[in-house]
Design a protein around this motif. Structure first.
Motif, PDB file in Angstrom:
ATOM      1  N   TRP A   1     -35.118 -33.063  21.975  1.00 55.74           N
ATOM      2  CA  TRP A   1     -34.690 -33.829  22.306  1.00 55.74           C
ATOM      3  C   TRP A   1     -34.056 -34.350  23.913  1.00 55.74           C
ATOM      4  N   LEU A   2     -33.019 -33.939  23.887  1.00 58.07           N
ATOM      5  CA  LEU A   2     -31.893 -33.781  25.144  1.00 58.07           C
ATOM      6  C   LEU A   2     -32.787 -33.103  26.094  1.00 58.07           C
ATOM      7  N   VAL A   3     -34.019 -32.160  25.948  1.00 52.74           N
ATOM      8  CA  VAL A   3     -34.742 -31.680  27.136  1.00 52.74           C
ATOM      9  C   VAL A   3     -36.110 -32.507  27.341  1.00 52.74           C
ATOM     10  N   GLU A   4     -36.172 -34.017  26.220  1.00 49.56           N
ATOM     11  CA  GLU A   4     -37.329 -34.526  26.477  1.00 49.56           C
ATOM     12  C   GLU A   4     -36.638 -35.864  27.833  1.00 49.56           C
ATOM     13  N   GLN A   5     -35.222 -36.366  27.312  1.00 50.62           N
ATOM     14  CA  GLN A   5     -35.087 -37.009  27.707  1.00 50.62           C
ATOM     15  C   GLN A   5     -34.265 -36.818  29.695  1.00 50.62           C
TER      16      GLN A   5
END
Length: 323
Positions: A287-291
């Motif tokens: 999720w952090l990579v996507e954000q």
């Protein structure tokens, strides 16, 4: 006669049975629709959060220079203008969904690009001449208020008109993002979600704005109390108020890149698939990579749009970054 009566009673029982079955079906459908509306409203609220922070900061700044006893009336006037804006935008969004559904994605892309543009323009302003610009605006406001013949009522009306115009743009972004989230739903679900988001955002934003602009008054009132605890809380609120405004501005700008970049990335299929692959490869931190990827797309998009707009303004002899 008895046979006829029994037949009539049987028919009535059959009708009542049909009514019961149809009522159960209708109730189930209503419950399912209510669930869909709740879920889609939640999703839409999350997607429009990027506009919310900036909306709060911008509208809280609109009352600068307004006398303390006129702050709430000004916020109320802008809130009514915001409701009118959304009363125009919601039917327009429903018409687009009904008659030109192919236009939803392009409109979302334009809205996302505009969010990225606004975010990058703010950063560029801050980096290049943010402090000087804020000081000049404050000096100009002080000079206007010092004029003996200044028409405060006219100044207030101008502020309200400007705030309502700004709100129209932000409201259009909110409605466009919401429309994209409910594009596949039926008409009544779209209507319920769009109206719900319009009301929730208006009440939420301007309720919070009203509270924010009165924070300093609350802090001042508490600081004059006899209780040392109240005085300490009041001083804390007075210290916190300007920092809260700065935080809202920074958070709103960051959210513009996240939301705008996410819309752009989702609208470009190869890029969206690539980001999803990165997310899956990152496991629990996906999720952090996507954000981070969405933010990167937002920054790049914003920089590109600002560069095009700046070039266009220079060709027309207008000052660049005149926001």
């Amino acid at each position: 006669m008895a046979t006829s009566l029994l037949a009539l009673l049987d028919d009535i029982a059959t009708v009542l049975d049909d009514v019961s079955v149809m009522t159960k079906v209708a109730a189930r459908k209503s419950a399912a629709m209510a669930d869909d509306v709740a879920v889609l409203t939640k999703v839409s609220a999350q997607k429009t959060a990027g506009v919310l922070g900036d909306d709060l900061a911008l509208n809280a700044q609109q009352v600068t220079g307004v006398s303390a006893h006129r702050e709430i009336p000004v916020v109320w006037a802008v809130a009514k203008g915001s409701l009118l804006n959304k009363a125009i935008l919601v039917p327009a969004a429903l018409a687009i969904s009904a008659f030109a559904p192919w236009a939803v994605t392009p409109l979302l892309m334009v809205g996302g690009a505009f969010l990225c543009f606004e975010g990058f323009e703010k950063v560029a302003h801050k980096v290049l001449h943010g402090g000087e610009q804020e000081a000049s605006k404050l000096d100009q406001l002080k000079q206007e208020l010092a004029q003996p013949d200044v028409d405060l009522a006219a100044m207030e009306k101008d502020k309200i008109k400007g705030a309502v115009r700004t709100d129209f743009i932000l409201s259009a972004e909110i409605i466009a993002i919401t429309l994209g989230a409910v594009a596949q739903a039926d008409f009544w679900t779209q209507l319920a979600v769009l109206v719900g988001i319009a009301v929730i955002m208006t009440v939420g934003v301007y309720g919070l704005v009203g509270g924010i602009v009165k924070l300093d008054d609350l802090g001042l009132w508490l600081s004059r109390k006899a209780s040392s605890t109240a005085q300490a809380i009041g001083r804390g609120i007075l210290w916190l108020a300007p920092w809260l405004m700065k935080f809202l501005s920074v958070a709103g700008t960051a959210a513009m890149f996240l939301v705008g970049g996410g819309i752009i990335a989702h609208g470009i299929a190869p890029l969206h698939h690539l980001i999803q692959q990165w997310r899956e490869a990152a496991g629990g931190m996906g999720w952090l990579v996507e954000q981070a990827a969405n933010a990167g797309v937002g920054i790049v998009t914003g920089a590109a749009v600002v560069a095009v707009v700046t070039l266009f303004k220079k060709l027309r002899g207008q000052p660049a970054l005149a926001h």
